[in-house]
Design an enzyme around this catalytic site. Sequence first.
Site, PDB file in Angstrom:
ATOM      1  N   LYS A   1      17.565   6.854   7.232  1.00 58.83           N
ATOM      2  CA  LYS A   1      17.779   7.747   8.373  1.00 58.83           C
ATOM      3  C   LYS A   1      17.837   9.199   7.910  1.00 58.83           C
ATOM      4  CE  LYS A   1      19.162   7.705  12.807  1.00 58.83           C
ATOM      5  NZ  LYS A   1      18.485   7.019  13.885  1.00 58.83           N
TER       6      LYS A   1
ATOM      7  N   LYS B   1      23.810   3.936  17.807  1.00 51.95           N
ATOM      8  CA  LYS B   1      24.778   4.066  18.903  1.00 51.95           C
ATOM      9  C   LYS B   1      24.667   2.932  19.917  1.00 51.95           C
ATOM     10  CE  LYS B   1      22.603   6.228  22.739  1.00 51.95           C
ATOM     11  NZ  LYS B   1      21.424   5.398  22.627  1.00 51.95           N
TER      12      LYS B   1
ATOM     13  N   LYS C   1      17.192  -0.772  20.934  1.00 53.53           N
ATOM     14  CA  LYS C   1      17.838  -0.994  22.231  1.00 53.53           C
ATOM     15  C   LYS C   1      17.722  -2.473  22.635  1.00 53.53           C
ATOM     16  CE  LYS C   1      16.637   3.648  23.767  1.00 53.53           C
ATOM     17  NZ  LYS C   1      17.700   4.275  22.997  1.00 53.53           N
TER      18      LYS C   1
END
Lengths: 314, 314
Positions: free
Chosen positions: A131, A217, A279
């Site tokens: 990341k 998240k 997601k």
Amino acid sequence: MNKLAVVAFGGNALLRSGQKGTISEQEANVFETCSHLVDLIRSGYDIVIGHGNGPQVGNVLLQHEGGEKVFGVPKMPIDIAVAETQGSIGYMIEQQLRNVLYKADLERDIITIVTQVLVDKDDPAFKNPTKPIGPYYTLEEANKIALENGSVFKEDPRGRGWRKVVASPRPVRINNRKSIEKLARDGQIVVAVGGGGIPVYYRDSQKLEGIDAVIDKDLASSMLASQIRADEFYILTDISKVFINFNTPEQIALDRITVKEAKQLLSDGQFTEGSMAPKIRAAIEFVENGGKRCIITQAEDLGKPNAGTRIVLN
Amino acid sequence: MNKLAVVAFGGNALLRSGQKGTISEQEANVFETCSHLVDLIRSGYDIVIGHGNGPQVGNVLLQHEGGEKVFGVPKMPIDIAVAETQGSIGYMIEQQLRNVLYKADLERDIITIVTQVLVDKDDPAFKNPTKPIGPYYTLEEANKIALENGSVFKEDPRGRGWRKVVASPRPVRINNRKSIEKLARDGQIVVAVGGGGIPVYYRDSQKLEGIDAVIDKDLASSMLASQIRADEFYILTDISKVFINFNTPEQIALDRITVKEAKQLLSDGQFTEGSMAPKIRAAIEFVENGGKRCIITQAEDLGKPNAGTRIVLN
């Protein structure tokens, strides 16, 4: 008992593409996103809000860098930067949501929790940090920092320089989850687990410490949703539904898919890594851990019938 | 019911004089300060922790300035800077207190709340801003910013340049006070109202907005302590007791004073403005609002018999 929903705000809840991220831009965006929660709130949902912090934590790290360069202020590590964004973004969400509720004549209190999330030092992600985060450096600068503190750098594919990469480990435990559940069940709207949570681990199994990492998240919100036994998990993004064959003439919007179908589509490579794929994984985990349904949609569609894509068990 | 104490950490809980404010310095300081809470916790107190943010919010404002200068990251206003420090300092306190509790074999959960504090736009403090904050500017730079956004600047008495001054209004209402009380009464150690709280007001009596101001942290902790009906209010500072004739051959340590005596000593000019005077005022308010006693002392003396100076009604 009311239905309990966890709503994960997407990056565009705070910052739209093309914006610089001034305070008035961010406040206006947050106000608008929060205004779409009114229907859920009116229907009597108990609500916990999670949120991202990508652009904001990037800015904070640039500010740390600039503060050291110009004024000699000691730079802070990434866990502190995440904590800072939990403070600032949590505050903005709470404040704008208070304004939304006032306008809508709704009386609900809101509380924002600074949330640490435990990760495992032996998570394989730490062996292969991917990341990119913070400022771009020259190769020379990057080598110097790497020698100083062991940071790993990768060259930016678009030639902007070298950038620190950190691990994105799985969340293992959400601190304060019981308090978050109790507060939400008590009717408070709770803002928590911002930016995926402040990443911490136990050094030598006993000393809690921050660690250079970024937790996804949606995955952190999914875990929180499972742990507080939420009925529904909403992942807000910038499109109305999940698509297959996205951006091709054959693209199809999905109304409802089962976990099994979602897994198949994932392994077919239908969802972009770093975008829709995480997601979908977060949605699958929530449903497999006992959640009724996960809805992936855009804020504007919240409360509309047949909004977004539902991921369900069967 | 357990006794409920609000403990306001002083600036030196985080940063000692002569230190630069690196993360390891701050963590070690916080760990040490938190270790002195163990006796209170063992005696069964319910505890809420407030804290200052002076050096940290100063650093954040320098980082905002440096981030804009070097990278063009838009500067954020003071309320956002305070929110950022509530995130970072709250996280540090919670984390180090968790480590302290683990070592002491004590099982208590800890929760950190991002706290907005309402102030009154008509507070006379806004007519005469006095609190210097953020970077030093040249007169030319200061004039430019003043024209842009109406900021007020004053020349530094030590000739370091011109510095923005903001108001230090009275706290009017602590948001989340009922939840803070409930969580503390439920056995959680609550970290709240950091840096005196994020200063907000109602524009046109309806829209909640941040405002350029700094709320005195002892006054905000005092108000929180009154509003949650705390039995005791501890103000931690870097001396063991309050002195009269301080730093003279006639200096005397005070063990116990009444509110009436405290007021007399205040009007005699016994306490320095910007240092002991606001602490004495915060102590007086707490006791006048029904609190049993306020104790001003250093962290090391917590739990010792006859520690510090007690301010009581009679």
